[in-house]
Design a protein around this motif. Structure first.
Motif, PDB file in Angstrom:
ATOM      1  N   GLN A   4       0.807  -1.215   0.000  1.00  0.00           N
ATOM      2  CA  GLN A   4       0.000   0.000   0.000  1.00  0.00           C
ATOM      3  C   GLN A   4       0.843   1.270   0.000  1.00  0.00           C
ATOM      4  O   GLN A   4       0.522   2.217  -0.696  1.00  0.00           O
ATOM      5  CB  GLN A   4      -0.912   0.022   1.232  1.00  0.00           C
ATOM      6  CG  GLN A   4      -1.911  -1.113   1.288  1.00  0.00           C
ATOM      7  CD  GLN A   4      -2.765  -1.065   2.543  1.00  0.00           C
ATOM      8  OE1 GLN A   4      -2.720  -0.097   3.303  1.00  0.00           O
ATOM      9  NE2 GLN A   4      -3.522  -2.110   2.797  1.00  0.00           N
ATOM     10  N   PHE A   5       1.919   1.282   0.771  1.00  0.00           N
ATOM     11  CA  PHE A   5       2.704   2.506   0.948  1.00  0.00           C
ATOM     12  C   PHE A   5       4.173   2.188   0.697  1.00  0.00           C
ATOM     13  O   PHE A   5       4.736   1.272   1.311  1.00  0.00           O
ATOM     14  CB  PHE A   5       2.519   3.044   2.369  1.00  0.00           C
ATOM     15  CG  PHE A   5       3.301   4.297   2.649  1.00  0.00           C
ATOM     16  CD1 PHE A   5       2.769   5.542   2.352  1.00  0.00           C
ATOM     17  CD2 PHE A   5       4.565   4.235   3.200  1.00  0.00           C
ATOM     18  CE1 PHE A   5       3.489   6.697   2.603  1.00  0.00           C
ATOM     19  CE2 PHE A   5       5.290   5.379   3.449  1.00  0.00           C
ATOM     20  CZ  PHE A   5       4.758   6.623   3.147  1.00  0.00           C
ATOM     21  N   VAL A   6       4.790   2.948  -0.213  1.00  0.00           N
ATOM     22  CA  VAL A   6       6.205   2.766  -0.547  1.00  0.00           C
ATOM     23  C   VAL A   6       6.865   4.140  -0.538  1.00  0.00           C
ATOM     24  O   VAL A   6       6.421   5.064  -1.232  1.00  0.00           O
ATOM     25  CB  VAL A   6       6.387   2.101  -1.927  1.00  0.00           C
ATOM     26  CG1 VAL A   6       7.869   1.965  -2.249  1.00  0.00           C
ATOM     27  CG2 VAL A   6       5.704   0.746  -1.970  1.00  0.00           C
ATOM     28  N   ASP A   7       7.909   4.277   0.249  1.00  0.00           N
ATOM     29  CA  ASP A   7       8.662   5.528   0.340  1.00  0.00           C
ATOM     30  C   ASP A   7      10.121   5.233   0.020  1.00  0.00           C
ATOM     31  O   ASP A   7      10.838   4.648   0.828  1.00  0.00           O
ATOM     32  CB  ASP A   7       8.528   6.139   1.732  1.00  0.00           C
ATOM     33  CG  ASP A   7       9.144   7.538   1.811  1.00  0.00           C
ATOM     34  OD1 ASP A   7       9.808   7.946   0.841  1.00  0.00           O
ATOM     35  OD2 ASP A   7       8.972   8.203   2.838  1.00  0.00           O
ATOM     36  N   LEU A   8      10.548   5.618  -1.169  1.00  0.00           N
ATOM     37  CA  LEU A   8      11.931   5.439  -1.608  1.00  0.00           C
ATOM     38  C   LEU A   8      12.542   6.787  -1.965  1.00  0.00           C
ATOM     39  O   LEU A   8      13.410   6.874  -2.831  1.00  0.00           O
ATOM     40  CB  LEU A   8      11.992   4.501  -2.815  1.00  0.00           C
ATOM     41  CG  LEU A   8      11.580   3.047  -2.547  1.00  0.00           C
ATOM     42  CD1 LEU A   8      11.476   2.276  -3.840  1.00  0.00           C
ATOM     43  CD2 LEU A   8      12.582   2.375  -1.612  1.00  0.00           C
ATOM     44  N   SER A   9      12.136   7.826  -1.289  1.00  0.00           N
ATOM     45  CA  SER A   9      12.643   9.158  -1.571  1.00  0.00           C
ATOM     46  C   SER A   9      14.082   9.305  -1.099  1.00  0.00           C
ATOM     47  O   SER A   9      14.568   8.542  -0.253  1.00  0.00           O
ATOM     48  CB  SER A   9      11.755  10.209  -0.896  1.00  0.00           C
ATOM     49  OG  SER A   9      11.700   9.982   0.499  1.00  0.00           O
ATOM     50  N   CYS A  10      14.755  10.295  -1.660  1.00  0.00           N
ATOM     51  CA  CYS A  10      16.123  10.654  -1.268  1.00  0.00           C
ATOM     52  C   CYS A  10      17.064   9.459  -1.414  1.00  0.00           C
ATOM     53  O   CYS A  10      17.817   9.108  -0.499  1.00  0.00           O
ATOM     54  CB  CYS A  10      16.153  11.193   0.161  1.00  0.00           C
ATOM     55  SG  CYS A  10      15.096  12.630   0.415  1.00  0.00           S
ATOM     56  N   ASN A  11      17.024   8.834  -2.575  1.00  0.00           N
ATOM     57  CA  ASN A  11      17.929   7.745  -2.901  1.00  0.00           C
ATOM     58  C   ASN A  11      18.619   8.056  -4.213  1.00  0.00           C
ATOM     59  O   ASN A  11      18.629   9.209  -4.663  1.00  0.00           O
ATOM     60  CB  ASN A  11      17.159   6.417  -2.965  1.00  0.00           C
ATOM     61  CG  ASN A  11      16.944   5.799  -1.591  1.00  0.00           C
ATOM     62  OD1 ASN A  11      17.870   5.279  -0.981  1.00  0.00           O
ATOM     63  ND2 ASN A  11      15.707   5.883  -1.101  1.00  0.00           N
ATOM     64  N   ASP A  12      19.183   7.015  -4.841  1.00  0.00           N
ATOM     65  CA  ASP A  12      19.909   7.175  -6.101  1.00  0.00           C
ATOM     66  C   ASP A  12      19.254   6.375  -7.216  1.00  0.00           C
ATOM     67  O   ASP A  12      19.934   5.834  -8.096  1.00  0.00           O
ATOM     68  CB  ASP A  12      21.375   6.752  -5.938  1.00  0.00           C
ATOM     69  CG  ASP A  12      22.106   7.604  -4.922  1.00  0.00           C
ATOM     70  OD1 ASP A  12      21.756   8.787  -4.798  1.00  0.00           O
ATOM     71  OD2 ASP A  12      23.019   7.083  -4.249  1.00  0.00           O
ATOM     72  N   LEU A  13      17.954   6.276  -7.198  1.00  0.00           N
ATOM     73  CA  LEU A  13      17.256   5.520  -8.233  1.00  0.00           C
ATOM     74  C   LEU A  13      17.455   6.171  -9.594  1.00  0.00           C
ATOM     75  O   LEU A  13      17.446   7.396  -9.725  1.00  0.00           O
ATOM     76  CB  LEU A  13      15.766   5.435  -7.912  1.00  0.00           C
ATOM     77  CG  LEU A  13      15.366   4.671  -6.643  1.00  0.00           C
ATOM     78  CD1 LEU A  13      13.867   4.779  -6.420  1.00  0.00           C
ATOM     79  CD2 LEU A  13      15.786   3.212  -6.742  1.00  0.00           C
ATOM     80  N   THR A  14      17.611   5.323 -10.608  1.00  0.00           N
ATOM     81  CA  THR A  14      17.781   5.815 -11.976  1.00  0.00           C
ATOM     82  C   THR A  14      16.632   5.395 -12.881  1.00  0.00           C
ATOM     83  O   THR A  14      16.271   6.121 -13.802  1.00  0.00           O
ATOM     84  CB  THR A  14      19.110   5.312 -12.568  1.00  0.00           C
ATOM     85  OG1 THR A  14      19.138   3.873 -12.494  1.00  0.00           O
ATOM     86  CG2 THR A  14      20.287   5.878 -11.774  1.00  0.00           C
ATOM     87  N   GLU A  15      16.077   4.233 -12.642  1.00  0.00           N
ATOM     88  CA  GLU A  15      14.968   3.764 -13.457  1.00  0.00           C
ATOM     89  C   GLU A  15      14.127   2.792 -12.647  1.00  0.00           C
ATOM     90  O   GLU A  15      14.548   2.298 -11.594  1.00  0.00           O
ATOM     91  CB  GLU A  15      15.470   3.092 -14.733  1.00  0.00           C
ATOM     92  CG  GLU A  15      16.364   1.879 -14.480  1.00  0.00           C
ATOM     93  CD  GLU A  15      16.849   1.252 -15.768  1.00  0.00           C
ATOM     94  OE1 GLU A  15      16.409   1.695 -16.843  1.00  0.00           O
ATOM     95  OE2 GLU A  15      17.659   0.312 -15.693  1.00  0.00           O
ATOM     96  N   ILE A  16      12.949   2.521 -13.158  1.00  0.00           N
ATOM     97  CA  ILE A  16      12.014   1.620 -12.493  1.00  0.00           C
ATOM     98  C   ILE A  16      11.546   0.583 -13.500  1.00  0.00           C
ATOM     99  O   ILE A  16      11.065   0.932 -14.586  1.00  0.00           O
ATOM    100  CB  ILE A  16      10.798   2.386 -11.930  1.00  0.00           C
ATOM    101  CG1 ILE A  16      11.256   3.419 -10.908  1.00  0.00           C
ATOM    102  CG2 ILE A  16       9.799   1.428 -11.296  1.00  0.00           C
ATOM    103  CD1 ILE A  16      10.106   4.236 -10.345  1.00  0.00           C
ATOM    104  N   LEU A  17      11.716  -0.664 -13.136  1.00  0.00           N
ATOM    105  CA  LEU A  17      11.206  -1.769 -13.936  1.00  0.00           C
ATOM    106  C   LEU A  17       9.909  -2.232 -13.306  1.00  0.00           C
ATOM    107  O   LEU A  17       9.904  -2.742 -12.189  1.00  0.00           O
ATOM    108  CB  LEU A  17      12.230  -2.912 -13.997  1.00  0.00           C
ATOM    109  CG  LEU A  17      13.589  -2.554 -14.606  1.00  0.00           C
ATOM    110  CD1 LEU A  17      14.521  -3.759 -14.558  1.00  0.00           C
ATOM    111  CD2 LEU A  17      13.417  -2.079 -16.051  1.00  0.00           C
ATOM    112  N   ILE A  18       8.831  -2.040 -14.010  1.00  0.00           N
ATOM    113  CA  ILE A  18       7.530  -2.341 -13.442  1.00  0.00           C
ATOM    114  C   ILE A  18       6.902  -3.509 -14.197  1.00  0.00           C
ATOM    115  O   ILE A  18       7.167  -3.713 -15.389  1.00  0.00           O
ATOM    116  CB  ILE A  18       6.598  -1.116 -13.506  1.00  0.00           C
ATOM    117  CG1 ILE A  18       6.393  -0.672 -14.952  1.00  0.00           C
ATOM    118  CG2 ILE A  18       7.149   0.016 -12.685  1.00  0.00           C
ATOM    119  CD1 ILE A  18       5.406   0.455 -15.096  1.00  0.00           C
TER     120      ILE A  18
END
Length: 1359
Positions: A753-767
């Motif tokens: 339900q809730f995902v918080d991945l802020s303030c990281n080094d993400l470059t892309e999302i595989l969905i």
């Protein structure tokens, strides 16, 4: 069809209309009347209905003049089938007209009624259904002015202005006819002439008769149109009502009992039949004869109600019952079987003596009626068992009250008693002294000892300061005592040997002495206790709460209590926990957080402990046998310690641990602690935030299959294990402020339900192909390298809350991005389904000369916080223009916002906090001043030189004794959970107008000059400050670079420390100093038509990398840019006036640019401006996207977006006229010009066209500055990468462009990119020649001392 005649009029008839004309009336009555139409949706006025200039001119002559909006009745108050004796005979149809009446504060209601042709005026507050008829001598306009004054308005002129606002009708309103809704009339009385047949057989014929349904009976007249002759009464309580199948729209009413009678009534319409059936069904379903007429604005009971002689309980609460009326209080003795009567909240003033003649009464409620004394005749109510007199002004009770030997409950709370009445000694059936909220200062234990029948004593919220013991005889009778919220310093109740439960929270106790013979529960939180003595050892004690005191050790007698189940000694000065406590065989809940405990004793035997809270101590390790001996442990909170490792769960292969909630935030745990966690297979909640984790082994996470909530934020994780996909029950993942570069495989979890991945080094999302339907909140802000394709965004479209870095918005030419502050916001719903906290954040307010931040907490409602978030900044800007005094415009901002809530604010309320930063005109030594205003429980704390400085005041009953006393004096009923009328603990809020005058919107206001020592500002709601102290909050975020990460950290800490409610935090980083100036008056040179010049003096500041907005979406610019004096001025790329846009546009005159530190002297109309912009470069003239335009050669583009960034750094150079021309190669400058940063134009690369490069030697110094280091090698949010050496390039500045009239943005336009930057090569020489000719035609400036000769202008691309 017939109609019941209404009751005769009362004695308060308005006088005859005066013969004098209206203009000569002594009270100044009505110089103008105008009909106005109301908005049919909300009963509010349209803009066109406001009065005009003539009325305003008349009002300005005298502040005692004003206007009233006189409303008509809301609904039809008299119909052929629905009438009531409580309604007015003069109203036969609904009125939607609104009359404007001009009058003075001396004009009485009778004069207004005479001029309007009305019988009476009715006053309605906060949109309630209850309306009071005004006395002829009352002055309506004075009532309005007094109301506004009590709200908080002080200026008479402003009060007059507010009284003319039609929106005030949602709080106070006057009616020319009694307002009443149709359904309320149905509940009082239904009547009409219908065909009636008596009996179940068809032997009787149908005949027209008058039928009345009132109270508990159906009344049928014997003759048509007869109302006074013989009436047939059919009791309906316990009976039944059925539909007659053989006749359309007919009902059969039957009474109860063996000799039941039946009447058939035929109605004309189906709607009419359903109304009668609906109301009669409520009556027949009752077991006792109860009539509820509460909240109907009744002055007397309907005359037909007296036919219901079986009434046993009559509820007349919240009316305006009169004494000498045909159906007034003096006639209630006619109800021969009446046992219960509720007359609370009727504002009687005097006790109705004739009530004492109702000898059958067993229950009488007279609360909140303004009684000052009771008559001696009250002793005649010999059958009375319950008497409630709360909320009056009683100081004594008559001796005759002692005659009521059957009285078992007497309530006299919130009166003015200074001692316990002696009449209690005679009332032997009363076992409770309920005197909360009175004026007792001395507790006389001797008086209580004389009352052997008293077992419970409630003296909370009095003024108790001491106690008196006349003799040494003990009290063997009192078992429960409540002394909360008093001023006691010492309490000795050792003589109360039968005392079982004691509440003494929120006093000033230093010592407490009790008897332990019968003690079962002791609650002594929030005192100053250093010692608690109980003798003998309380063998029956089960609950002991001593939190928030000054205890240095756990009392010995508590260690010996054999039945102790709950022990709370948190927030004390404990250094150790006795072995006897931890090894107790009865203890199930132990709270020892916020102490100075260094170690816990080892466990040798199994213990039944289920809850252990040891947060905020100095523990470096936990007992090795904790999990193996405490097999019932389900909750463990060891956050904010110094733990480096965790004990193993069990010695064998199979774990017996039942641990479900584990909080280990803010410790020193490393990766080595993770394998220990698999020994707890039943873990549902795991918090490991702010530790030193670098990896989380995949094999270990695979074993935690029951995990539902996982918090790993604030560590050094680079990835989340793929085995998280095995945690099928996981619904919350919080992992912000790490180094995660790969999006975890969580989008396949069925319950996420809730995902918080802020303030990281993400470059892309595989969905995956399909996202889980349960996903509601996804936070990806602060990932500067993240690239989201359109397909991904479309996949995320169903998510309720999606937070991503948003491209900046366009700004106008007068806007300067503030370099003095940047903010971050975090809001978390916790374990509640909805978020009732909203925030307001505007870094650029009023043309860049200020900022405003706010926090709004609606507790259980989300509507009001959102309304305040949208409107309060605009209200502030309007008030700032009317007054320059901070106390005035801040107070008016809150009061006007309170009014603007309208109908939503009648029943709902919200805490509010507003912080306004503006240039300080009062203190010449300060650059800015911070004005903070708040109501409710939201607070702001300023970090000054590392120390917290509270700026707010908490308006709650528990924390503000002055406000609690004010509410007591106004006779509010405060329930045992410390809530006003059981609704809220706040004493000042926006909204909740129905709780006026107890709840007010007037704020607490404080102003503070900002200095260079002010580092940051923290705004938080109640939940945040309940779990974090000011000092801890400041120390937790002082060294965090990103304000968004800082706000996230505060919310995470609050949740790990036990917060389960909505929590909101905003962190504003401050960078106040003269060196941060970015305006022209301090030497900033702006680009002209020949070249660009910029100088920089950037202040080093540990500022964040990604600012967030009030909606949780970060802007394009990093926060280092916003704190290193970066300015941006861009506008729309399309223009409707091409004839004035060209290369000469840079020469058009423009206003001088000012920064927040030095605003323009002549301030114009304030306008809120965004701080930066990213906009479409392919737009037609009407502002809409166009696919016909071709890409512009030489301009950096990405799809359909043109990234425009402007870096204007402050310097101490010269004015615009002395700006040096641009050269292709750097030329050495004198020392006085070495601070300047000159930019040349060259090719960026083979793909992108001409850009600007710095050519000054200060370029290297600027690169090294921490506050500007992020400007180099910046990766844009849409995927375009600017080369490292070109990231500081200036592309364009739209300061001279004309105003645009169409398109998306009402912002100043700028040149088309292809016109301004790219010129065909065959025209380059011609353009250069034109530019030189224009330069020669301009007059040369006067030479100045030591001014060097500027080099000639050269271009390598056409500008």
């Amino acid at each position: 069809m017939g109609e019941v005649e209404p009751g005769p009029p009362g004695p308060l008839e308005p006088p005859e209309p005066p013969e004098a004309p209206a203009s000569r009336r002594p009270g100044g009555i009505r110089v103008l009347k105008r009909n106005m139409k109301r908005n049919g949706s909300r009963n509010c006025l349209n803009r066109r209905s406001r009065f005009g200039s003539r009325e305003r001119d008349w009002l300005r002559e005298d502040v005692k003049r004003g206007c009233l909006y006189l409303y008509g009745a809301d609904t039809t108050t008299a119909t052929p089938t629905t009438t009531s004796s409580a309604t007015s005979s003069s109203s036969s149809s609904s009125s939607s007209d609104l009359h404007l009446v001009l009058c003075t504060v001396e004009t009485p209601a009778s004069e207004i009624c005479a001029g309007e042709g009305r019988e009476s005026l009715y006053l309605q507050l906060h949109g309630d259904l209850v309306s009071r008829r005004l006395e002829p001598t009352e002055r309506p306009l004075q009532i309005v002015y007094d109301y506004l004054s009590r709200l908080g308005f002080e200026d008479p002129v402003r009060i007059q202005e507010e009284a003319t606002n039609p929106d005030l009708g949602c709080m106070i309103r006057f009616y020319g006819e009694k307002p009443c809704q149709m359904d309320h009339l149905d509940r009082i009385l239904l009547s009409g002439i219908y065909n009636v047949r008596k009996g179940k057989t068809q032997l009787h014929k149908w005949a027209e008769r008058l039928v009345v349904l009132c109270g508990t009976c159906l009344i049928v007249s014997s003759v048509k149109d007869c109302q006074t002759g013989k009436m047939h009464i059919l009791p309906l309580v316990g009976g039944k009502i059925e539909e007659v199948k053989r006749r359309q729209h007919s009902l059969a009413f039957s009474s109860a009992g063996a000799q039941a009678q039946t009447y058939h009534v035929s109605f004309e319409t189906l709607a009419e039949c359903q109304r009668w059936q609906r109301q009669a069904s409520k009556v027949v379903s009752q077991r006792i004869s109860t009539v509820d007429l509460s909240c109907y604005s009744l002055e007397e009971v309907p005359e037909h109600l007296f036919y219901s002689q079986d009434i046993t309980y009559l509820n007349l609460r919240h009316n305006f019952m009169q004494l000498e009326r045909p159906g007034g209080l003096d006639t209630l003795y006619k109800f021969s079987q009446l046992k219960g009567l509720n007359l609370s909240h009727n504002k009687l003033g005097l006790f109705p003596v004739l009530l004492c003649e109702i000898s059958t009464l067993t229950e009488l409620n007279l609360s909140c009626n303004g009684f000052h004394d009771l008559p001696s005749q009250i002793g005649n109510l010999l059958n009375l068992q319950t008497l409630c007199l709360d909320g009056n002004f009683l100081t004594t009770l008559p001796e005759e009250l002692g005659n009521l030997q059957q009285l078992s409950s007497l309530g006299i709370s919130f009166n003015n008693f200074s001692q316990i009445p002696e009449v209690y000694e005679k009332l032997v059936m009363v076992d409770k002294v309920v005197m909360a909220g009175n004026c007792l200062e001395v507790l006389d234990l001797g008086v209580l000892s004389k009352m052997s029948h008293i077992k419970h004593v409630d003296l909370r919220m009095n003024c108790l300061k001491s106690m008196v013991i006349e003799n040494l005889e003990g009290n063997k009778y009192i078992t429960h005592m409540d002394l909360r919220d008093n001023q006691l310093t010492d309490l000795d109740l050792s003589s109360f040997c039968s005392l079982e439960q004691l509440h003494c929270e929120r006093n000033q106790l230093r010592e407490l002495t009790l008897s332990g013979f019968s003690l079962r529960a002791l609650y002594a939180n929030s005192n100053r206790l250093t010692a608690v003595s109980v003798y003998p050892v309380p063998s029956l004690l089960t609950s002991l709460e001593l939190s928030r005191n000054l205890l240095e050790c756990v009392p010995d007698w508590a260690c010996e209590a054999k039945k102790l189940e709950i022990l709370d000694v948190s927030h004390n000065l404990l250094t150790e926990i006795p072995m006897r406590i931890l090894s107790s065989l009865s203890l199930r809940k132990l709270m020892v957080g916020h102490n100075h405990v260094h170690s816990l004793p080892a466990l040798a035997e199994h213990i039944p402990l289920e809850v252990l809270d040891i947060q905020h101590n100095a523990l470096s390790r936990l007992p090795d046998t904790l999990f193996s001996k405490a097999l019932n442990l389900r909750y463990l909170n060891a956050s904010a310690n110094s733990l480096e490792s965790l004990p193993s769960a069990c010695a064998g292969e199979e774990s017996l641990s039942v641990l479900q909630l584990l909080y280990l935030t803010s410790n020193l745990l490393t990766d080595q602690c993770v394998p220990v966690l698999i020994g707890h297979p039943h873990l549902r909640v795991l918090h490991l935030a702010n530790n030193q984790l670098q990896t989380f082994p995949a094999s270990k996470l695979n074993k935690l299959e029951q995990l539902e909530e996982l918090n790993l934020s604030g560590n050094k994780l680079k990835t989340i294990p793929t085995t998280i996909a095995n945690c099928k029950r996981l619904h919350t993942l919080v992992a912000h402020s790490n180094n995660i570069s790969i999006f975890p495989e969580i989008l396949q979890l069925p319950q996420i339900q809730f995902v918080d991945l802020s303030c990281n080094d993400l470059t892309e999302i595989l969905i995956p192909e399909a996202l889980p339907a349960t996903l509601q909140d996804l936070d990806l802000t602060g990932n500067t390298n993240l690239v989201l394709e359109h397909k991904t965004l479309d996949m995320f479209s169903h998510i309720t809350t999606l937070k991503i870095d948003q491209k900046p918005l366009p700004t106008t030419d007068s806007t300067v991005i503030s370099t003095f502050w940047s903010h971050g916001l975090a809001e978390m719903a916790g374990q509640r389904n909805k978020l009732c906290v909203s925030a307001l954040a505007l870094d650029n307010l009023a043309e860049g000369v200020g900022a405003v931040y706010g926090m709004f907490d609606g507790d259980r409602n989300e509507e009001l916080p959102r309304l305040l978030q949208c409107t309060m900044a605009d209200v502030l800007l309007e008030e700032v223009q009317q007054s320059t005094t901070d106390v005035v415009f801040m107070a008016n901002t809150f009061l006007v916002s309170h009014r603007k809530l309208g109908m939503a604010g009648q029943k709902l309320g919200s805490s509010a906090l507003l912080c306004y930063v503006r240039p300080d005109t009062a203190d010449p030594t300060s650059s800015f001043s911070l004005t903070v205003a708040n109501v409710g429980t939201c607070q702001a704390v300023l970090c000054r030189a590392g120390k917290p400085v509270p700026l707010s005041k908490v308006f709650s009953l528990e924390q503000d004794p002055e406000e609690a006393q004010r509410v007591k004096d106004q006779k509010a009923i405060i329930t045992e959970d410390n809530k006003v009328n059981g609704v809220t603990c706040c004493t000042r809020m926006l909204g909740c107008t129905y709780l006026y005058p107890w709840i007010l919107p007037k704020p607490h206001i404080s102003s503070t000059p900002l200095t260079i020592q002010d580092e940051l500002l923290i705004l938080g709601n109640k939940a945040l400050w309940e779990h974090l102290s000011y000092a801890e909050a400041v120390s937790a975020v002082r060294h965090v670079q990103d304000p968004l990460a800082a706000a996230k950290k505060l919310c995470t800490l609050a949740q790990s420390y036990g917060c389960q409610d909505n929590v909101g935090a905003m962190v504003v980083y401050l960078n106040i100093g003269e060196e941060g100036c970015t305006c022209e008056m301090n030497g900033l040179t702006l680009p002209g038509p020949v070249g660009f010049a910029s100088t920089s003096t950037a202040k080093d500041a540990p500022k964040p990398t990604t600012p967030s907005s009030s909606s949780g979406i970060a802007s394009e610019f990093s926060s280092e840019m916003s704190t290193s004096e970066v300015s941006s001025e861009v506008g729309s790329t399309a223009s409707d006036e091409h004839n004035t846009v060209g290369l000469e546009a840079g020469l058009l005159p423009r206003p001088e640019r000012r920064c927040s530190l030095h605003p323009a002297p002549a301030a114009g109309v304030f306008q809120r401006q965004p701080s930066c912009a990213t906009f479409s470069s392919n737009q037609s003239d009407n502002g809409l996207d166009s696919d016909d335009d071709q890409p512009v050669e030489g301009v950096m583009t990405n799809g359909s977006k043109l990234e425009v960034e402007v870096d204007i750094h402050c310097c101490r150079g010269r004015d615009l006229e002395s700006a040096p021309p641009l050269t292709e190669s750097p030329v050495p400058c004198p020392e006085e010009h070495t601070r300047g940063l000159f930019l040349g134009i060259r090719r960026q690369n083979s793909v992108n066209g001409g850009t600007l490069v710095p050519v000054s030697k200060d370029r290297m110094e600027l690169q090294k500055s921490p506050s500007t280091s992020c400007l180099y090698g910046k990766k844009l949010s849409n995927g375009s990468v600017v080369p490292l050496e070109d990231s500081l390039n200036l592309i364009e500045v739209a300061t001279e462009a004309p105003k645009r009239k169409t398109g998306y943005f009402a912002a100043p336009t700028q040149l088309e990119p292809e016109d301004q930057f790219v010129v065909p090569r065959d025209l380059e020489e011609e353009v250069k020649e034109q530019m030189k000719q224009r330069q020669e035609s301009q007059p040369e400036p006067e030479p100045r001392g030591e001014e060097r000769t500027e080099p000639p202008e050269e271009f390598d691309t056409a500008l």
